[in-house]
Design a protein around this motif. Structure first.
Motif, PDB file in Angstrom:
ATOM      1  N   PHE A   1     -11.379  27.927 -32.248  1.00 33.90           N
ATOM      2  CA  PHE A   1     -11.481  28.463 -30.896  1.00 33.90           C
ATOM      3  C   PHE A   1     -10.449  29.538 -30.677  1.00 33.90           C
TER       4      PHE A   1
ATOM      5  N   GLU B   1     -21.549  26.770 -27.614  1.00 35.49           N
ATOM      6  CA  GLU B   1     -21.800  27.633 -26.463  1.00 35.49           C
ATOM      7  C   GLU B   1     -21.348  27.040 -25.140  1.00 35.49           C
TER       8      GLU B   1
ATOM      9  N   LEU C   1     -17.547  26.824 -24.881  1.00 34.82           N
ATOM     10  CA  LEU C   1     -16.969  28.158 -24.808  1.00 34.82           C
ATOM     11  C   LEU C   1     -17.219  28.775 -23.427  1.00 34.82           C
TER      12      LEU C   1
ATOM     13  N   ARG D   1     -14.978  27.070 -20.803  1.00 31.41           N
ATOM     14  CA  ARG D   1     -13.564  27.441 -20.832  1.00 31.41           C
ATOM     15  C   ARG D   1     -13.326  28.841 -20.310  1.00 31.41           C
TER      16      ARG D   1
ATOM     17  N   LEU E   1     -22.637  33.889 -22.371  1.00 31.03           N
ATOM     18  CA  LEU E   1     -21.952  33.644 -23.621  1.00 31.03           C
ATOM     19  C   LEU E   1     -22.901  33.771 -24.799  1.00 31.03           C
TER      20      LEU E   1
END
Lengths: 246, 246
Positions: free
Chosen positions: B4, B43, B46, B49, B57
């Motif tokens: 990440f 996905e 992500l 966040r 995204l």
DNA sequence: CAGTGGTCTAGACCACCGA
DNA sequence: CGGTGGTCTAGACCACTGT
């Protein structure tokens, strides 16, 4: 004069809706039903008439953009570009290309052996030098004439080429039937002179120009599956590509 | 081990959010922060966040897929593929490519004239035969050595090449500054022998192999803007492409 | 089974274009 | 100005993967 070709969608089909739409629009363009310069009806209208959401319809049109069949311009619309005679180079093998073009390729396996990977090869395949790799040398002919000399390396861990009849089956075809799904390839295309041995195989003369291609292919696990160095007779072969600005 | 990388988005920037994300992930991969085989966080996580929606995204990650930097597999995840050394061939001119690579190209205009379009050319440009077209012949050198001989045809209606200093400005650069936006190009790549004149210009010998490229470019109005036939010294130039299975 | 990407919806606001 | 594509949201359900 914003054209509106017949498009119908089948919601009970397993084929994604956006793909159904893209296929039908693509065929309309390739068949000449939509001509270069024609405008396709705008997204909102098209989505409405087909009973689809705008994002879904957008996805369909985007695939046409990616193929270079249409261009879009904000405030203007979606315009049909002249359709290329042949399709763009896709992630397929020479064998696939020839079969699709209706030619009948034949293949001679010149050599096949399992050997420790040389440094240069292991680097391309992202494996440890010395790891066993298959080295496959083939001559491909079409219409009775030699077209290409191909050398491919495949990691021993990826496939067992010893158990395959590679004169009847393309390498990529074998990968597919072995459950290996190729996703990405990087290739480099250039040219050089043929040496005596290459010229002999391709029935030419030493010093003749050859079209060269190097390709590394990766599967859906991000694994390098194959590295190949191919030599083509330029009088019988050319690469066609479509470039799109995104 | 799902990696990440640090990604931050700036909502007041004019740069689209998906593009901001894509750029940062791309840099992380090209810089080696994310290594081949690494998995990118999924996905949903992500998007959460970063405070973005999942479609946004997804759009970012899709652009990485299109560049051949990652592969995705349902049920598995998004995996980093080995990053290519150089970028894929894009819709740019030779001049652009050389400038980006930090080389310093120079250009000699060999000839420039406005003439009626020959049949073969008018066909490529989708204009009526006999319509005035510019014919531009140039020699491009880099690091003191001749790299390519280029012949380009541009419809007189598209641009006035007579008013441009094409030894200082690339042809594509001129198009951009003239408000012409190239969107799609179809090209064919092959090879052949150099004739005496070509060899002289490229400081080689007649019979030397040449890498050949033919290209037709279209702008955002679907208009054919340029048709070119280029000859490259294969010892100094190669085409690199990335193929992606969609 | 839980986790992943693949598809799809029904809106919204914005930027750019040409008239 | 109206029309177009460009971006973005906050969900939903499904298909496939590996354990």
């Amino acid at each position: 004069m914003s054209s509106f070709p017949d498009v119908v969608v089948n919601r009970s089909s397993p084929v994604p809706l956006y793909h159904q739409v893209a296929e039908q629009l693509e065929r309309a363009i390739r068949d000449g039903e939509l001509l270069p310069g024609d405008r396709i009806a705008n997204e909102v209208v098209l989505a409405d008439r087909l009973g689809l959401s705008r994002p879904t319809l957008r996805q369909a049109i985007q695939s046409l953009v990616d193929q270079g069949l249409v261009v879009r311009k904000r405030g203007v619309g979606t315009l049909v570009v002249h359709a290329p005679i042949r399709r763009t180079v896709e992630l397929t093998s020479l064998n696939d290309d020839l079969l699709r073009a209706g030619r009948q390729p034949s293949t001679v396996v010149l050599d096949l052996q399992l050997q420790p990977a040389p440094d240069a090869i292991s680097e391309h395949l992202k494996i440890v030098a010395g790891t066993p790799v298959w080295r496959l040398d083939r001559l491909r002919r079409v219409a009775g004439r030699p077209l290409a000399v191909m050398r491919n390396y495949v990691p021993g861990q990826v496939a067992d080429l010893g158990a395959v009849d590679l004169s009847a089956t393309g390498l990529y075809e074998h990968f597919r039937s072995a459950g290996i799904h190729l996703r990405v390839a990087h290739q480099t295309i250039s040219a050089r002179k043929a040496d005596a041995e290459e010229a002999r195989l391709l029935e030419g003369t030493a010093g003749d120009p050859l079209l060269t291609m190097q390709r590394t292919s990766f599967d859906d696990q991000g694994r390098a599956v194959e590295f190949g160095t191919h030599l083509y007779r330029p009088d019988l072969y050319a690469f066609e590509t479509t470039l799109v600005d995104r």
